[in-house]
Design an enzyme around this catalytic site. Structure first.
Site, PDB file in Angstrom:
ATOM      1  N   TYR A  80     -16.177   4.255 -49.773  1.00  0.00           N
ATOM      2  CA  TYR A  80     -17.562   4.605 -49.444  1.00  0.00           C
ATOM      3  C   TYR A  80     -18.089   3.572 -48.452  1.00  0.00           C
ATOM      4  O   TYR A  80     -17.603   2.436 -48.416  1.00  0.00           O
ATOM      5  CB  TYR A  80     -18.437   4.572 -50.707  1.00  0.00           C
ATOM      6  CG  TYR A  80     -18.128   5.661 -51.711  1.00  0.00           C
ATOM      7  CD1 TYR A  80     -18.414   6.982 -51.421  1.00  0.00           C
ATOM      8  CD2 TYR A  80     -17.567   5.352 -52.948  1.00  0.00           C
ATOM      9  CE1 TYR A  80     -18.150   7.990 -52.351  1.00  0.00           C
ATOM     10  CE2 TYR A  80     -17.293   6.343 -53.877  1.00  0.00           C
ATOM     11  CZ  TYR A  80     -17.578   7.656 -53.563  1.00  0.00           C
ATOM     12  OH  TYR A  80     -17.305   8.650 -54.483  1.00  0.00           O
TER      13      TYR A  80
ATOM     14  N   ARG B  85     -19.797   1.113 -39.109  1.00  0.00           N
ATOM     15  CA  ARG B  85     -19.730   0.106 -38.039  1.00  0.00           C
ATOM     16  C   ARG B  85     -21.073  -0.110 -37.369  1.00  0.00           C
ATOM     17  O   ARG B  85     -21.424  -1.217 -36.969  1.00  0.00           O
ATOM     18  CB  ARG B  85     -18.741   0.546 -36.960  1.00  0.00           C
ATOM     19  CG  ARG B  85     -17.360   0.091 -37.248  1.00  0.00           C
ATOM     20  CD  ARG B  85     -16.399   0.624 -36.224  1.00  0.00           C
ATOM     21  NE  ARG B  85     -15.078   0.266 -36.681  1.00  0.00           N
ATOM     22  CZ  ARG B  85     -14.327  -0.664 -36.159  1.00  0.00           C
ATOM     23  NH1 ARG B  85     -14.713  -1.333 -35.112  1.00  0.00           N
ATOM     24  NH2 ARG B  85     -13.148  -0.945 -36.656  1.00  0.00           N
TER      25      ARG B  85
ATOM     26  N   ASP C  56     -10.145  -9.216 -30.114  1.00  0.00           N
ATOM     27  CA  ASP C  56      -9.046  -8.347 -29.679  1.00  0.00           C
ATOM     28  C   ASP C  56      -8.562  -8.682 -28.263  1.00  0.00           C
ATOM     29  O   ASP C  56      -7.436  -8.346 -27.900  1.00  0.00           O
ATOM     30  CB  ASP C  56      -9.500  -6.871 -29.685  1.00  0.00           C
ATOM     31  CG  ASP C  56      -9.355  -6.232 -31.061  1.00  0.00           C
ATOM     32  OD1 ASP C  56      -9.055  -6.954 -32.036  1.00  0.00           O
ATOM     33  OD2 ASP C  56      -9.550  -5.007 -31.162  1.00  0.00           O
TER      34      ASP C  56
END
Ligand SMILES: Cc1cc2nc3c(=O)[nH]c(=O)nc-3n(C[C@H](O)[C@H](O)[C@H](O)COP(=O)(O)OP(=O)(O)OC[C@H]3O[C@@H](n4cnc5c(N)ncnc54)[C@H](O)[C@@H]3O)c2cc1C
Length: 386
Positions: A213, A106, A293
């Site tokens: 991965y 991230r 979100d």
């Protein structure tokens, strides 16, 4: 847009807020991002970027940077948790949907987004506590008593959004009674074992685990799960909560040895509560609008929460670019009208956790979506605006 430079304040420097800052600045908007965190911490988690989000990131100019370092799974692979039998496999070459499918840390995505936003446009340690709309100007108030002004505000402040609360009123997100364990760690800990060229989801009866991965060299491995959690476990600051590896390993005892090898190898883990909301009655009020979100939190099961926030940023930018005069409110309504049917559909499928579980349903409406080129035909939402 008219002649004067529009100023937009974005609350929240997550994936959605940072993408919106990058796309809006490209059309000449004066953007400032206000983030409650005092620094950008390297949250230990992976993220899948599907072709629909990669098309947006391409225009921002970060595709190449991400492609160089990210893992490119051969396919979206679904297996039965215990036997390993194939349920559905979708090879994902770039040619299929016109953009690559990438898996990465991230922080790699966040750093890439930050690299295209001027440092002086990002204000850390600014926790929004109040908003006041008056004659086309909005005043934002922060916990440290500082203020800022803007012509419009985007609430990209996540599942516990304060902007959403100020717009719609207080309520709690729906807790699914499930948690996600996650860990990111050196693949060397697998002792030479390779988890294969795909992103694999192992489906159990009431739980699953997704493994991939996160680097092009396969040096780093990530997994994220969904497991029932008997106790009501919920945390506001969910990124840093630790999980218990022994409990995690126990939860996957019955799984295939290839999946178990990964949970056995991980040195420790974190846990998230899995939260979602029903689609909101409205996404904006005047010149304040929600994104990501903050307005459509979903379970992570389709890996589309970040992707849809990224798509939102592109569509919102297009709606603002087409504004006639200073009808920002109209642009926000058009954005919602265009986005809500799609995000509500994804929220519902994600909640049911049926995506790619088997069968051969069409996936092109999801991964083939191009937020820069899709016609903006939807008009205003069929909801009462107060
Ligand atoms: C287990 C799990 C796995 C996932 N995997 C994927 C995946 O593979 N692919 C994918 O696309 N999505 C995935 N998601 C979803 C994705 O992480 C979210 O949908 C995405 O982060 C939403 O971005 P956002 O910008 O809307 O919110 P966030 O990323 O939550 O950012 C909100 C920001 O607002 C800040 N903020 C909050 N309140 C305030 C305030 N009052 N004032 C100022 N700042 C504030 C926060 O500090 C934060 O930085 C996953 C989610 C989970 C839980």
């Amino acid at each position: 847009m008219g002649g004067t430079k529009l100023s937009v304040a974005i609350v929240g420097a997550g994936i959605g807020g940072m993408t919106a800052a990058a796309t809006l600045q490209r059309i000449g908007i004066d953007v400032h991002v206000y983030e409650q965190a005092t620094r950008f911490a390297r949250v230990g988690a992976g993220i899948q970027m599907m072709p629909n989000s990669m098309k947006v990131l391409r225009r921002i100019g970060i595709e190449e940077r991400l492609s160089r370092v990210a893992f490119k799974p051969y396919s979206h692979l679904n297996r039965e948790g215990d036997t390993g039998n194939l349920m559905r496999e979708l090879p994902m070459p770039e040619s299929l949907f016109g953009a690559p499918y990438l898996c990465m840390h991230r922080a790699v995505l966040h750093e890439a987004l930050a690299s295209v936003i001027p440092e002086e446009s990002i204000h850390l340690n600014r926790r929004l506590v109040g908003l006041q709309q008056r004659t086309g100007q909005i005043t934002l108030t922060f916990a440290d008593r500082t203020r800022a002004r803007a012509d419009a505000v985007i609430g990209a402040d996540g599942v516990h959004s304060v902007v959403r609360e100020l717009l719609i009123g207080p309520d709690a997100p729906i807790h699914k009674g499930r948690i996600a364990y996650r860990a990111i760690f050196s693949s060397a800990l697998l002792g030479g074992k390779d988890v294969g060229p795909s992103r694999t989801k192992w489906w159990g009866v009431d739980r699953h685990i997704v493994i991939y991965y996160t680097t092009a060299t396969r040096s780093e491995l990530y997994f994220v799960t969904s497991v029932p959690e008997p106790a009501e476990w919920l945390t506001r600051e969910s990124w840093s909560a630790k999980g218990d590896v022994k409990e995690l390993r126990k939860a996957y005892e019955g799984f295939h040895p290839d999946a178990r090898a990964v949970v056995e190898a991980c040195p420790d883990c974190h846990k998230w509560a899995i939260l979602e909301r029903e689609p909101l009655p409205r996404w904006s009020d005047g010149r304040v609008v929600l994104l990501g979100d903050a307005c459509h939190p979903m379970t992570p099961y389709m890996a589309q929460g970040g992707a849809t926030a990224i798509e939102d940023a592109a569509i919102l930018t297009r709606c603002l670019e087409e504004v006639e005069g200073d009808d920002i409110e109209g642009a926000f309504l058009r954005y919602e009208a265009h986005r809500k049917p799609r995000t509500s559909r994804i929220q519902a499928i994600s909640s049911a956790n049926t995506w790619m579980k088997g069968g051969d349903q069409d996936t092109s409406w999801l991964y083939g979506y191009d937020a820069w080129n899709v016609p903006l035909t939807a008009t205003e939402p069929d909801v009462e605006i107060v």
